[in-house]
Write a protein that holds these residues in place. Structure first.
Motif, PDB file in Angstrom:
ATOM      1  N   ASN A   1       0.811  -1.215   0.000  1.00  0.00           N
ATOM      2  CA  ASN A   1       0.000   0.000   0.000  1.00  0.00           C
ATOM      3  C   ASN A   1       0.842   1.261   0.000  1.00  0.00           C
ATOM      4  O   ASN A   1       0.392   2.321  -0.439  1.00  0.00           O
ATOM      5  CB  ASN A   1      -0.924  -0.003   1.221  1.00  0.00           C
ATOM      6  CG  ASN A   1      -2.124   0.887   1.027  1.00  0.00           C
ATOM      7  OD1 ASN A   1      -2.734   0.875  -0.037  1.00  0.00           O
ATOM      8  ND2 ASN A   1      -2.459   1.659   2.032  1.00  0.00           N
ATOM      9  N   ALA A   2       2.091   1.178   0.482  1.00  0.00           N
ATOM     10  CA  ALA A   2       2.927   2.372   0.591  1.00  0.00           C
ATOM     11  C   ALA A   2       3.862   2.560  -0.597  1.00  0.00           C
ATOM     12  O   ALA A   2       4.557   3.569  -0.670  1.00  0.00           O
ATOM     13  CB  ALA A   2       3.766   2.292   1.875  1.00  0.00           C
ATOM     14  N   SER A   3       3.855   1.614  -1.534  1.00  0.00           N
ATOM     15  CA  SER A   3       4.847   1.688  -2.612  1.00  0.00           C
ATOM     16  C   SER A   3       4.252   1.742  -4.009  1.00  0.00           C
ATOM     17  O   SER A   3       4.944   1.464  -4.992  1.00  0.00           O
ATOM     18  CB  SER A   3       5.779   0.471  -2.512  1.00  0.00           C
ATOM     19  OG  SER A   3       5.039  -0.727  -2.555  1.00  0.00           O
ATOM     20  N   GLY A   4       2.991   2.089  -4.130  1.00  0.00           N
ATOM     21  CA  GLY A   4       2.390   2.248  -5.448  1.00  0.00           C
ATOM     22  C   GLY A   4       1.848   0.967  -6.043  1.00  0.00           C
ATOM     23  O   GLY A   4       1.257   0.981  -7.123  1.00  0.00           O
TER      24      GLY A   4
ATOM     25  N   VAL B   1       7.038 -10.714   1.769  1.00  0.00           N
ATOM     26  CA  VAL B   1       7.664  -9.468   2.222  1.00  0.00           C
ATOM     27  C   VAL B   1       8.835  -9.107   1.316  1.00  0.00           C
ATOM     28  O   VAL B   1       8.975  -7.957   0.869  1.00  0.00           O
ATOM     29  CB  VAL B   1       8.143  -9.596   3.686  1.00  0.00           C
ATOM     30  CG1 VAL B   1       8.981  -8.384   4.083  1.00  0.00           C
ATOM     31  CG2 VAL B   1       6.943  -9.730   4.619  1.00  0.00           C
ATOM     32  N   LEU B   2       9.687 -10.084   1.046  1.00  0.00           N
ATOM     33  CA  LEU B   2      10.848  -9.841   0.191  1.00  0.00           C
ATOM     34  C   LEU B   2      10.415  -9.389  -1.202  1.00  0.00           C
ATOM     35  O   LEU B   2      10.962  -8.418  -1.750  1.00  0.00           O
ATOM     36  CB  LEU B   2      11.697 -11.115   0.093  1.00  0.00           C
ATOM     37  CG  LEU B   2      12.957 -11.030  -0.783  1.00  0.00           C
ATOM     38  CD1 LEU B   2      13.906  -9.976  -0.244  1.00  0.00           C
ATOM     39  CD2 LEU B   2      13.643 -12.389  -0.853  1.00  0.00           C
TER      40      LEU B   2
ATOM     41  N   ILE C   1      11.102  -5.700  -3.120  1.00  0.00           N
ATOM     42  CA  ILE C   1      11.751  -5.604  -4.430  1.00  0.00           C
ATOM     43  C   ILE C   1      10.867  -4.860  -5.431  1.00  0.00           C
ATOM     44  O   ILE C   1      11.329  -3.960  -6.154  1.00  0.00           O
ATOM     45  CB  ILE C   1      12.093  -7.017  -4.955  1.00  0.00           C
ATOM     46  CG1 ILE C   1      13.171  -7.651  -4.078  1.00  0.00           C
ATOM     47  CG2 ILE C   1      12.564  -6.957  -6.415  1.00  0.00           C
ATOM     48  CD1 ILE C   1      13.429  -9.116  -4.381  1.00  0.00           C
ATOM     49  N   ILE C   2       9.571  -5.219  -5.453  1.00  0.00           N
ATOM     50  CA  ILE C   2       8.655  -4.560  -6.386  1.00  0.00           C
ATOM     51  C   ILE C   2       8.491  -3.087  -6.017  1.00  0.00           C
ATOM     52  O   ILE C   2       8.417  -2.219  -6.887  1.00  0.00           O
ATOM     53  CB  ILE C   2       7.290  -5.280  -6.391  1.00  0.00           C
ATOM     54  CG1 ILE C   2       7.464  -6.690  -6.952  1.00  0.00           C
ATOM     55  CG2 ILE C   2       6.273  -4.505  -7.229  1.00  0.00           C
ATOM     56  CD1 ILE C   2       6.245  -7.571  -6.772  1.00  0.00           C
ATOM     57  N   GLY C   3       8.446  -2.796  -4.706  1.00  0.00           N
ATOM     58  CA  GLY C   3       8.343  -1.404  -4.275  1.00  0.00           C
ATOM     59  C   GLY C   3       9.532  -0.577  -4.730  1.00  0.00           C
ATOM     60  O   GLY C   3       9.368   0.558  -5.206  1.00  0.00           O
TER      61      GLY C   3
ATOM     62  N   ARG D   1       9.822   2.678  -7.319  1.00  0.00           N
ATOM     63  CA  ARG D   1      10.467   3.882  -6.790  1.00  0.00           C
ATOM     64  C   ARG D   1       9.453   4.933  -6.325  1.00  0.00           C
ATOM     65  O   ARG D   1       9.621   6.129  -6.554  1.00  0.00           O
ATOM     66  CB  ARG D   1      11.392   4.497  -7.853  1.00  0.00           C
ATOM     67  CG  ARG D   1      12.524   3.573  -8.271  1.00  0.00           C
ATOM     68  CD  ARG D   1      13.401   4.213  -9.315  1.00  0.00           C
ATOM     69  NE  ARG D   1      14.463   3.306  -9.742  1.00  0.00           N
ATOM     70  CZ  ARG D   1      15.370   3.608 -10.672  1.00  0.00           C
ATOM     71  NH1 ARG D   1      15.332   4.805 -11.260  1.00  0.00           N
ATOM     72  NH2 ARG D   1      16.284   2.730 -11.011  1.00  0.00           N
ATOM     73  N   GLU D   2       8.402   4.472  -5.684  1.00  0.00           N
ATOM     74  CA  GLU D   2       7.372   5.409  -5.206  1.00  0.00           C
ATOM     75  C   GLU D   2       7.061   5.187  -3.728  1.00  0.00           C
ATOM     76  O   GLU D   2       6.022   5.615  -3.250  1.00  0.00           O
ATOM     77  CB  GLU D   2       6.081   5.236  -6.024  1.00  0.00           C
ATOM     78  CG  GLU D   2       6.205   5.649  -7.478  1.00  0.00           C
ATOM     79  CD  GLU D   2       4.903   5.475  -8.235  1.00  0.00           C
ATOM     80  OE1 GLU D   2       3.877   5.173  -7.573  1.00  0.00           O
ATOM     81  OE2 GLU D   2       4.905   5.624  -9.465  1.00  0.00           O
TER      82      GLU D   2
END
Length: 426
Positions: free
Chosen positions: A71-74, A246-247, A251-253, A257-258
């Motif tokens: 939710n925090a990484s786009g 989680v890992l 990585i996707i987050g 880059r958001e």
């Protein structure tokens, strides 16, 4: 007599707002002292510690953390964009998008409260902006989030598996087909409301937009593949899948880059609090469970019900009503930890598959999350939508009816939840 006194003391403490975990622990200690004397308290702390540190329970904070990172990484927004491009062109399509995204998000977070908090803050304002009434938006978001806890992974299923000493992986598999059926039922109801109230159509279907949103969301689709593929393929346990989730989310987050680190920190703190509450409940339940077992309460309950009937379908009906009523007053984690160890000997004696029963229990408590006075998921949705609980409940009755139909289907047609389990494990 001791059991009755302890039960009344437990109810009294709950009604005066003593935290359930504390009430359970105090009641358990009273029972132990009354039955075995003060000397039995020597191992209380060690018993509670051992109960809360089981390997399978580590999956809970892992899945909660993965949802927070999403939710925090786009990741969540890209998922919403893709589902909107896929089905948003249908009348009332945004409501269907709400259901679809909720089911997908639950595959990572495993928590209905986390689902409604994360997605509701995005979907409910968008629905209100496009002409959906706030009670409808809150009711749909709340019900779809609760349905989603039967989609693997599921924190209530993990707690049930630990309490009933059955397979977490098989429970996860059992939830897939009912989850899809329930999601389709909610979408069909959305379509009905859209036709009846002339709800808006989103942008026309655009192949280019669908392709662009699919490519943007493509890394996101790796998450369910990792979680479900790993578990169903037998490569990892549910706990290990939580760590992989989680890992993968990290990585996707970073790929997008958001990442909003302030939002991530807040979500992680909320997740830590949620996990701590569950773990304290588990630790406290060890004391109560030990006392009840030594007092032969589960066995006495099984014998009393079997004196009335030994028909497992009638017993399932009785237990369904019991868990629905319990869901009015207890959160799902507390209800599972408090009640499941008591009824497991009964379902074993009448030949009810513990995996089948686990899905029935989870669905009952999912409905309980929608029914006041507790209704943790419903209240969260109402808070986000700024809508009155009772106004939302009037609309939510229709969505609860879908959940009840899924519950009855899973209860009395066991092949629905157990088909994949039989195919993969038995």
């Amino acid at each position: 007599m001791i059991v009755l006194v302890i039960f009344l003391a437990l109810l009294f403490m709950i009604f005066i707002n003593v935290p359930i975990a504390v009430a359970l622990a105090i009641s358990g200690v009273i029972g132990i002292v009354a039955a075995e004397g003060m000397g039995a308290l020597v191992t209380v702390a060690l018993d509670m510690y051992n109960g809360a540190t089981k390997f399978s329970l580590i999956a809970i904070p892992m899945f909660v953390l993965a949802g927070a990172i999403m939710n925090a990484s786009g990741i969540t927004q890209r998922l919403i964009d893709f589902v909107s491009a896929l089905i948003g062109f249908v009348r009332g399509g945004l409501a269907m998008v709400n259901v679809g995204v909720s089911l997908f998000f639950a595959e990572i977070s495993g928590s209905a409260v986390a689902d409604v908090a994360a997605l509701g803050s995005v979907m409910i304002p968008q629905m209100k902006k496009r002409g959906y009434k706030a009670p409808f938006a809150a009711a749909l978001t709340s019900s779809s989030a609760s349905l989603a806890i039967i989609i693997p992974p599921s924190i209530p299923m993990i707690l049930y598996a630990v309490s009933a000493q059955t397979s977490i992986e098989q429970l996860f598999v059992a939830g897939v087909v009912p989850g899809i059926i329930g999601g389709a039922g909610l979408m069909l109801l959305c379509w009905y409301f859209a036709r009846r109230y002339n709800l808006p159509v989103e942008a026309a279907f655009d192949t280019k937009r669908l392709r662009e949103t699919f490519i943007a969301a493509l890394p996101t689709f790796a998450l369910p593949v990792i979680i479900l593929g790993g578990i169903f393929g037998g490569f990892v346990t549910a706990t290990e899948a939580g760590g992989l989730a989680v890992l993968a989310a990290i990585i996707i987050g970073f790929w997008y880059r958001e990442t909003d680190f302030k939002q991530l920190r807040r979500a992680m703190l909320d997740g830590a609090m949620q996990t701590a509450v569950v773990m304290v409940l588990v630790a406290a339940s060890v004391l109560m469970g030990g006392f009840l077992t030594r007092a032969q309460i589960p066995q006495d309950l099984a014998a009393a019900l079997l004196d009335i009937t030994d028909n497992k379908w009638v017993i399932l009906a009785i237990l369904n009503v019991f868990f629905l009523v319990i869901g009015f007053f207890l959160h799902s984690a507390a209800a599972i930890i408090l009640v499941v160890p008591i009824v497991v000997p009964l379902i074993t004696q009448v030949g009810i598959d513990p995996v089948h029963f686990g899905l029935v229990v989870t669905l009952n408590l999912a409905i309980g999350q929608q029914t006041p006075p507790v209704a943790s998921v419903l209240i969260t949705a109402c808070s986000i939508a700024r809508a009155n609980v009772w106004d939302v409940s009037k609309i939510n009755i229709y969505f609860i009816a879908v959940l009840l139909l899924v519950l009855l289907l899973c209860t009395y047609v066991p092949v629905v939840p157990l088909f994949l389990v039989e195919l993969l494990y038995r």
